[in-house]
Design a protein around this motif. Structure first.
Motif, mmCIF file in Angstrom:
data_model
loop_
_atom_site.group_PDB
_atom_site.id
_atom_site.type_symbol
_atom_site.label_atom_id
_atom_site.label_comp_id
_atom_site.label_asym_id
_atom_site.label_seq_id
_atom_site.Cartn_x
_atom_site.Cartn_y
_atom_site.Cartn_z
ATOM 1 N N UNK A 232 0.811 -1.213 0.000
ATOM 2 C CA UNK A 232 0.000 0.000 0.000
ATOM 3 C C UNK A 232 0.841 1.258 0.000
ATOM 4 N N UNK A 233 1.943 1.254 0.756
ATOM 5 C CA UNK A 233 2.814 2.421 0.770
ATOM 6 C C UNK A 233 3.461 2.659 -0.594
ATOM 7 N N UNK A 234 3.746 1.573 -1.292
ATOM 8 C CA UNK A 234 4.293 1.733 -2.648
ATOM 9 C C UNK A 234 3.252 2.375 -3.562
ATOM 10 N N UNK A 235 1.972 1.999 -3.366
ATOM 11 C CA UNK A 235 0.896 2.620 -4.153
ATOM 12 C C UNK A 235 0.798 4.110 -3.843
ATOM 13 N N UNK A 236 0.894 4.474 -2.562
ATOM 14 C CA UNK A 236 0.836 5.890 -2.186
ATOM 15 C C UNK A 236 1.988 6.671 -2.823
ATOM 16 N N UNK A 237 3.199 6.108 -2.760
ATOM 17 C CA UNK A 237 4.356 6.798 -3.335
ATOM 18 C C UNK A 237 4.216 6.929 -4.849
ATOM 19 N N UNK A 238 3.713 5.881 -5.495
ATOM 20 C CA UNK A 238 3.502 5.925 -6.945
ATOM 21 C C UNK A 238 2.441 6.964 -7.299
ATOM 22 N N UNK A 239 1.379 7.037 -6.475
ATOM 23 C CA UNK A 239 0.328 8.017 -6.705
ATOM 24 C C UNK A 239 0.833 9.441 -6.597
ATOM 25 N N UNK A 240 1.673 9.687 -5.586
ATOM 26 C CA UNK A 240 2.265 11.022 -5.440
ATOM 27 C C UNK A 240 3.078 11.372 -6.678
ATOM 28 N N UNK A 241 3.862 10.407 -7.183
ATOM 29 C CA UNK A 241 4.677 10.648 -8.384
ATOM 30 C C UNK A 241 3.788 10.931 -9.596
ATOM 31 N N UNK A 242 2.723 10.162 -9.763
ATOM 32 C CA UNK A 242 1.808 10.377 -10.899
ATOM 33 C C UNK A 242 1.171 11.763 -10.835
ATOM 34 N N UNK A 243 0.783 12.189 -9.629
ATOM 35 C CA UNK A 243 0.136 13.496 -9.501
ATOM 36 C C UNK A 243 1.123 14.627 -9.776
ATOM 37 N N UNK A 244 2.376 14.430 -9.396
ATOM 38 C CA UNK A 244 3.397 15.456 -9.681
ATOM 39 C C UNK A 244 3.645 15.569 -11.182
#
Length: 501
Positions: free
Chosen positions: A321-333
């Motif tokens: 789940x934390x990897x998903x959160x980090x990936x999501x932050x990168x996608x939004x940036x």
């Protein structure tokens, strides 16, 4: 903070002093544990003050919600049930328990809390911390059976017996690895040769460095069963109990037959020294084991094989789940300047829903014309059908949602079903989302004014949820990206100037 000079640290040679200097430098580099040192000063001032010290201790306790709960729970426990009536206020708890008992309780809680926050990702340090907590549980039960005046003092002394081990594992992990290699499982034996002083000396030096009370520092020394002489005072008794409790914690850790036999041997050996029958000690240890099974997280004692498998599965899920959160932050940036506020909010909602395994998640937006917050997007079980009912006035009310929006801080509610918390939950939530066991509110504020928030909850399929500091940081990253997009859409001319700059 006043430093107390004791003989053990005065006799330290140059190599040992170099080890302590390195430890102080590591502690300073990580912030010198400011929360703990401030708490120590406040607690000790309340314990020492001659005038209004009950009121001062009440203020000190009330400034910390966790400590407030612990104090009230202790005041209403069987240990103090002889007072015959329920204690509902901290002021009365101070009268019931006394400032000394509450002060020692507060010191123990703050010690563990601050050490836990310093390097929460260190598994080795976590083990040492939980062994110290387990030793404190044993000491509390034994002290209660011995009818001592202040069992909380015994708890703190027993926790502090492992302070040297905790400090080395937290702040000097490379030295701990060397101790393990050289000692073949007996780090205490290897410490003088490698560090220039014993782990006990490191613990006492740290306690002196923090300015802990003299009686607690004196109670941190190890005592062997045959050492009782003609003069055996309260500090000697505390040291003996701390020694036995720490050794019991090591023996109990794996919850096996060999450990149980070691505990029986310790009870027989220390009973004459403590003035407590061996059967009483064993009964106290059994009570501590029950308490530990509910409060500890990684000790094998608290994790039978089936529970251990479940915990491992949850841990793997959280890591994914934390990897998903980090990936999501990168996608939004990487989304670019043309993405709309609605699209960015949808990305954040989906990322949080998947990354934190929410049962349900909703994005609320503020409609200023209607003076309401309205749920516009929802994910999870039955979320779509609930959307029309998720609305409330934006005029401030004393509940957890308006508190989160007013403070512009992420708020996590661990137990939404706690009767004491019921008054903080608005009627619209109780009528629509009350299946939630715990939930989180992520406010979205622009220039200090709320524009909406993201809500996510977990039902009974998640019996225990704790958000880590890393997860809080990722949630703050996600909401900052949403707010930045809202600001860019609301003030494009400012964004254009910023872009040129």
């Amino acid at each position: 903070m006043t430093v107390i000079t004791q003989a053990p640290t005065a006799q330290i040679d140059a190599r040992g002093q170099a080890t302590l200097n390195l430890l102080w430098e590591r502690i300073r580099r990580q912030g010198d544990m400011p929360g703990f040192t401030r708490a120590i000063n406040a607690i000790l001032a309340s314990m020492r003050g001659e005038d209004e010290r009950e009121f001062s201790m009440t203020q000190t306790v009330l400034s910390d919600p966790v400590l407030t709960q612990k104090v009230l729970r202790l005041a209403n426990s069987g240990m103090y049930s002889a007072f015959g009536q329920r204690v509902n206020t901290v002021s009365k708890a101070v009268l019931v328990l006394g400032t000394e008992a509450i002060g020692h309780l507060a010191l123990g809680l703050k010690l563990i809390e601050e050490l836990a926050k310093s390097t929460p990702d260190s598994a080795v340090a976590h083990v040492e911390m939980e062994k110290a907590v387990l030793a404190g549980m044993v000491a509390q039960q034994v002290a209660a059976s011995a009818a001592t005046r202040d069992p909380e003092e015994a708890v703190v002394c027993s926790i502090l017996h492992s302070l040297g081990r905790m400090m080395v594992t937290f702040y000097m992990p490379e030295r701990w690895a060397a101790l393990q290699a050289a000692g073949a499982g007996d780090e205490d034996r290897a410490a003088p040769g490698l560090l220039g002083l014993s782990l006990e000396q490191i613990g006492r030096a740290t306690a002196e460095h923090w300015g802990l009370p003299r009686n607690l520092v004196a109670g941190m020394r190890s005592v062997e069963p045959g050492e009782r002489g003609d003069v055996f005072g309260h500090e000697d008794w505390l040291a003996a109990l701390g020694t036995m409790s720490t050794r019991c914690a090591n023996s109990l850790w794996n919850d096996d037959a060999a450990g149980a036999e070691q505990v029986r041997e310790l009870a027989s050996a220390f009973a004459p020294l403590l003035g407590v029958e061996p059967e009483q000690i064993l009964g106290a240890v059994d009570k501590a084991k029950v308490e530990a099974a509910g409060d500890l997280s990684i000790a094998p004692l608290a994790n039978p094989p089936e529970k251990r498998a479940q915990v491992d599965a949850v841990q793997r899920k959280r890591e994914a789940g934390n990897r998903i959160l980090m990936s999501g932050v990168a996608d939004m940036r990487d989304a670019g300047p043309n993405v709309s506020a609605g699209q960015m909010t949808a990305m954040a909602l989906e990322t949080m829903f998947k990354g934190l395994s929410f049962t349900r998640a909703f994005a609320f937006l503020r409609n200023r014309r209607e003076g309401k917050y309205l749920a516009k997007m929802g994910l999870g079980d039955g979320a779509k059908g609930l959307l029309p009912n998720l609305a409330f006035d934006d005029a401030y009310e004393a509940n957890v949602f308006h508190a989160a929006l007013a403070s512009d801080r992420v708020i996590f509610i661990e137990n939404a079903r706690d009767p004491k918390f019921a008054a903080k939950l608005p009627g619209w939530w109780r009528g629509t989302l009350s299946q939630a066991r715990c939930f989180v509110v992520i406010p979205l504020c622009m220039h200090g004014q709320p524009v909406g928030f993201i809500y996510g909850d977990w039902d009974d399929t998640f019996p225990s949820v704790h958000l880590s500091q890393g997860e809080f940081a990722l949630l703050n990253d996600l909401r900052a990206l949403v707010v930045r997009t809202v600001e860019r859409r609301a003030h494009p001319e400012v964004a254009a100037v910023s872009g040129k700059a």
